[in-house]
Write a protein that holds these residues in place. Structure first.
Motif, short mmCIF file in Angstrom:
data_model
loop_
_atom_site.label_atom_id
_atom_site.label_comp_id
_atom_site.label_asym_id
_atom_site.label_seq_id
_atom_site.Cartn_x
_atom_site.Cartn_y
_atom_site.Cartn_z
N GLN A 62 -8.64 0.86 -6.40
CA GLN A 62 -7.55 0.18 -5.71
C GLN A 62 -7.56 0.52 -4.22
OE1 GLN A 62 -3.79 0.27 -7.73
NE2 GLN A 62 -2.64 -0.29 -5.91
N CYS A 63 -7.83 1.79 -3.90
CA CYS A 63 -7.91 2.20 -2.50
C CYS A 63 -9.03 1.45 -1.78
CB CYS A 63 -8.12 3.70 -2.41
SG CYS A 63 -8.06 4.36 -0.73
N SER A 74 -7.87 8.64 -2.28
CA SER A 74 -7.16 8.47 -3.54
C SER A 74 -6.70 9.84 -4.00
CB SER A 74 -8.07 7.84 -4.59
OG SER A 74 -7.41 7.76 -5.84
N CYS A 94 0.86 -1.19 0.00
CA CYS A 94 0.00 0.00 0.00
C CYS A 94 0.90 1.24 0.00
CB CYS A 94 -0.89 0.02 1.23
SG CYS A 94 -1.99 -1.42 1.36
N ASP A 95 0.47 2.28 -0.68
CA ASP A 95 1.31 3.48 -0.75
C ASP A 95 1.54 4.07 0.64
OD1 ASP A 95 1.69 3.31 -3.48
OD2 ASP A 95 0.01 4.60 -3.96
N GLY A 139 -7.40 4.79 -8.96
CA GLY A 139 -6.95 4.97 -7.58
C GLY A 139 -8.06 4.72 -6.58
N GLN A 153 -7.93 -1.95 -0.89
CA GLN A 153 -7.02 -1.90 0.25
C GLN A 153 -7.79 -1.64 1.55
OE1 GLN A 153 -4.24 1.11 -0.97
NE2 GLN A 153 -3.18 -0.25 -2.40
N GLU A 208 -3.92 6.14 -1.44
CA GLU A 208 -3.43 5.52 -2.66
C GLU A 208 -3.14 6.61 -3.70
OE1 GLU A 208 -2.17 2.89 -5.53
OE2 GLU A 208 -2.47 2.57 -3.38
#
Length: 201
Positions: A130-131, A156, A96-97, A127, A134, A118
């Motif tokens: 994907q966020c 995001s 994860c970012d 984003g 997560q 993210e």
């Protein structure tokens, strides 16, 4: 692989059966004046070409989140690039970012994870999807550790634009309004409201 496989909300919704709605999550935001350090750091960031996701993450996103952490370090720890591997069979695995744990001064990742960020270069929809994946991973991580949390927050960002989300059970709420790096007091105020919401729960 993993979280990066989720490129749109249709994939997330069909796999995890979540309800997705636009909501007014953050209202009546109280602006927070950025530190001189952050203002200078952002100014310097624009002195170099911000031509890809990596440089934006290093020079814009990370300093902003460092400031957010500094404002809330009494009850949060900021992590970057950590793996969150909870269900590889469902693509809930990978790095994860950034994310925040509500364990102050943690040395290694501990639950509960309360918020994720993210970064996606100019691709907000990717984003957000994907966020969201997560956030579902963080929800499961907290449950597995015996620390279930009522709400997981996410964000995001393209570095210029920041969009907040909240996951509660199987309900995902996306804040109607976005926030922007060119209005740092409001962006910092939005993060402050997120963490006050977390503390209230």
């Amino acid at each position: 692989m993993g979280y990066s496989n989720f490129k749109n909300f249709r994939q997330v919704r069909s796999k995890f059966d979540i309800t997705i709605r636009h909501s007014n999550l953050l209202t009546a935001i109280v602006p927070i004046e950025p530190s001189d350090w952050l203002k200078k750091t952002i100014e310097l960031a624009y002195s170099v070409p911000l031509s890809n996701e990596k440089v934006k993450s290093e020079r814009l996103i990370s300093p902003i989140l460092t400031e957010v952490h500094e404002l809330h370090k009494g009850y949060l720890t900021l992590f970057s690039g950590e793996e969150l591997n909870v269900q590889p069979e469902n693509d809930l695995n990978g790095a994860c970012d950034f994310f925040f744990s509500s364990v102050p001064n943690a040395y290694i990742l501990e639950s509960p994870i309360v918020s994720l960020v993210e970064a996606k270069d100019e691709d907000m929809d990717y984003g957000l999807a994907q966020c969201t994946a997560q956030m579902i991973g963080a929800q499961i991580f907290n449950e597995q550790a015996g620390n279930p949390t009522p709400n997981i927050w996410g964000c995001s960002t393209t570095a210029g634009e920041w969009k907040f989300l909240q996951l509660s059970d199987n309900n995902l709420h996306i804040n109607i309004s976005s926030f922007y790096v060119n209005d740092l007091p409001i962006l910092l105020g939005a993060f402050d409201q997120v963490f006050k919401n977390i503390l209230a729960n």
